[in-house]
Motif scaffolding. Sequence first.
Motif, PDB file in Angstrom:
ATOM      1  N   HIS A  83      36.536  73.785  15.515  1.00  0.00           N
ATOM      2  CA  HIS A  83      36.158  74.154  16.886  1.00  0.00           C
ATOM      3  C   HIS A  83      36.419  75.642  17.134  1.00  0.00           C
ATOM      4  CE1 HIS A  83      34.729  70.633  18.941  1.00  0.00           C
ATOM      5  NE2 HIS A  83      35.737  69.890  18.495  1.00  0.00           N
TER       6      HIS A  83
ATOM      7  N   VAL B  95      33.674  77.724  15.528  1.00  0.00           N
ATOM      8  CA  VAL B  95      32.402  77.607  16.244  1.00  0.00           C
ATOM      9  C   VAL B  95      32.497  78.275  17.617  1.00  0.00           C
ATOM     10  CG1 VAL B  95      30.774  75.985  17.275  1.00  0.00           C
ATOM     11  CG2 VAL B  95      31.715  75.530  14.994  1.00  0.00           C
ATOM     12  N   ASP B  96      33.605  78.065  18.321  1.00  0.00           N
ATOM     13  CA  ASP B  96      33.767  78.660  19.655  1.00  0.00           C
ATOM     14  C   ASP B  96      33.767  80.183  19.589  1.00  0.00           C
ATOM     15  OD1 ASP B  96      33.894  76.148  20.718  1.00  0.00           O
ATOM     16  OD2 ASP B  96      36.079  76.109  20.932  1.00  0.00           O
ATOM     17  N   ARG B  97      34.241  80.739  18.478  1.00  0.00           N
ATOM     18  CA  ARG B  97      34.211  82.195  18.295  1.00  0.00           C
ATOM     19  C   ARG B  97      32.875  82.666  17.742  1.00  0.00           C
ATOM     20  NH1 ARG B  97      37.010  83.569  14.360  1.00  0.00           N
ATOM     21  NH2 ARG B  97      38.020  81.633  13.674  1.00  0.00           N
ATOM     22  N   HIS B  98      31.928  81.714  17.547  1.00  0.00           N
ATOM     23  CA  HIS B  98      30.614  82.036  16.968  1.00  0.00           C
ATOM     24  C   HIS B  98      30.784  82.748  15.626  1.00  0.00           C
ATOM     25  CE1 HIS B  98      28.587  80.972  20.783  1.00  0.00           C
ATOM     26  NE2 HIS B  98      29.694  81.455  21.318  1.00  0.00           N
ATOM     27  N   ASP B  99      31.783  82.326  14.881  1.00  0.00           N
ATOM     28  CA  ASP B  99      32.121  82.984  13.624  1.00  0.00           C
ATOM     29  C   ASP B  99      31.396  82.302  12.472  1.00  0.00           C
ATOM     30  OD1 ASP B  99      33.286  84.664  11.841  1.00  0.00           O
ATOM     31  OD2 ASP B  99      35.335  83.912  12.072  1.00  0.00           O
ATOM     32  N   LEU B 100      30.078  82.429  12.472  1.00  0.00           N
ATOM     33  CA  LEU B 100      29.245  81.747  11.480  1.00  0.00           C
ATOM     34  C   LEU B 100      28.419  82.738  10.661  1.00  0.00           C
ATOM     35  CD1 LEU B 100      28.026  78.769  13.712  1.00  0.00           C
ATOM     36  CD2 LEU B 100      29.945  78.819  12.118  1.00  0.00           C
ATOM     37  N   GLY B 101      28.880  83.966  10.609  1.00  0.00           N
ATOM     38  CA  GLY B 101      28.194  84.968   9.805  1.00  0.00           C
ATOM     39  C   GLY B 101      28.665  84.953   8.368  1.00  0.00           C
TER      40      GLY B 101
END
Length: 397
Positions: A56, A59-65
Amino acid sequence: MTPAPAQSIPGFDDLDLDWLRARRSVKWNRPDQNVLPAWVADMDFPTPAPVVAALHDAVDRHDLGYPDWPDGSPLRRVFAKRMAERYGWAASADRVREQTDLIQCLQLILHLATTDGDAVAIQVPNYPPFLATLRTMNRRVVPVPMEDTDDGWRMDFAALDADVKRSGCKALVLVNPHNPTGRMLTHDELGELAAIARRHDLLVISDEIHAELTYAPHRHIPFASLSDDAAQRTVTLTSATKAFNLAAIRCAVTHYGPDRLLALRDAQPPDLYGTVSPLGVVATQAAWEHGDAWQRDLLTVLDRNRRRVHEVISRRLPLVRHHLPDATYLAWLDTRPLSLGEPPVEKVLRNGRVLLDGGVPFGPEAHGFLRLNFATSQPILEEILARVTAALSSREG
């Protein structure tokens, strides 16, 4: 359902059938709604809270790079630390490489270290995808039979030594703890294997994915920790997926002992065999660093369940041979004394509405055997056992 015979454990014994059947994973999605699944090796329990929180957070930090891993993922360091703390094995983080799962790990090592027609020894029965891999890759199987004795499952080391010499064997696939029997090899037994490997210059591919699911007084010993020679000839495969119920996270690690093999692997194009997802690394790291309390509760539940399976099978089906597993959450049941006249998987599914694994996918020696996954809640396990024992006792069909 049958009332639970002992104290329930919150978080593990309060599973809701509707919640389980709403899952889209293969274990619960494939069978009909009136069938209880106890086949594929997934547990029914909720994902450990530290893993959920870590996912979570990412994903909440949009850390999907793209991950910034110039020297490999953090799992290399975490794995080495865990091996040292748990087993006293000085695994080197520099020798760890990430893969998506254990089957890919095995296939990559076989591809790099052996060639078409080479002989590879493996315990039988065994995990079906491993046996299928050897067939598909055209490696000659040198079977290492697991023998059913009054003291449990054993390996015939003298026969293995002779078979390895006669076949010109190149590698040994060692599954320890063993799937499907649940057998954990002792230090002396591993020492005998190490002597055979040294004598015949075998590469040892050691699958240790069930190592953390071991019941006292048994103790897991990494094969590579036995000696300098064992360390230099062993490739260790493992993952957090079995011990923390994370099969779909698609993340595993390989520890390379042989210098030549590690160099050969690193000489390949870096993305040729795929790369692990950062979320898989996040989940695995959270499990290994923060999941021990959850795992202690899990082992309490699984220890109780394995004993319950053994008790019920021994009492209701005394002809069925079964040994209390040293590790794993799998029970290996020999139904051949029942003379069923049909594969027991089919009989149990038809008459008991329970889906189990077993039979010839585990090897020709496995005809008449059932593998029962007991990693579920107490009430569901009681219902599974009631249905299985009734179906196997039935003369119908």
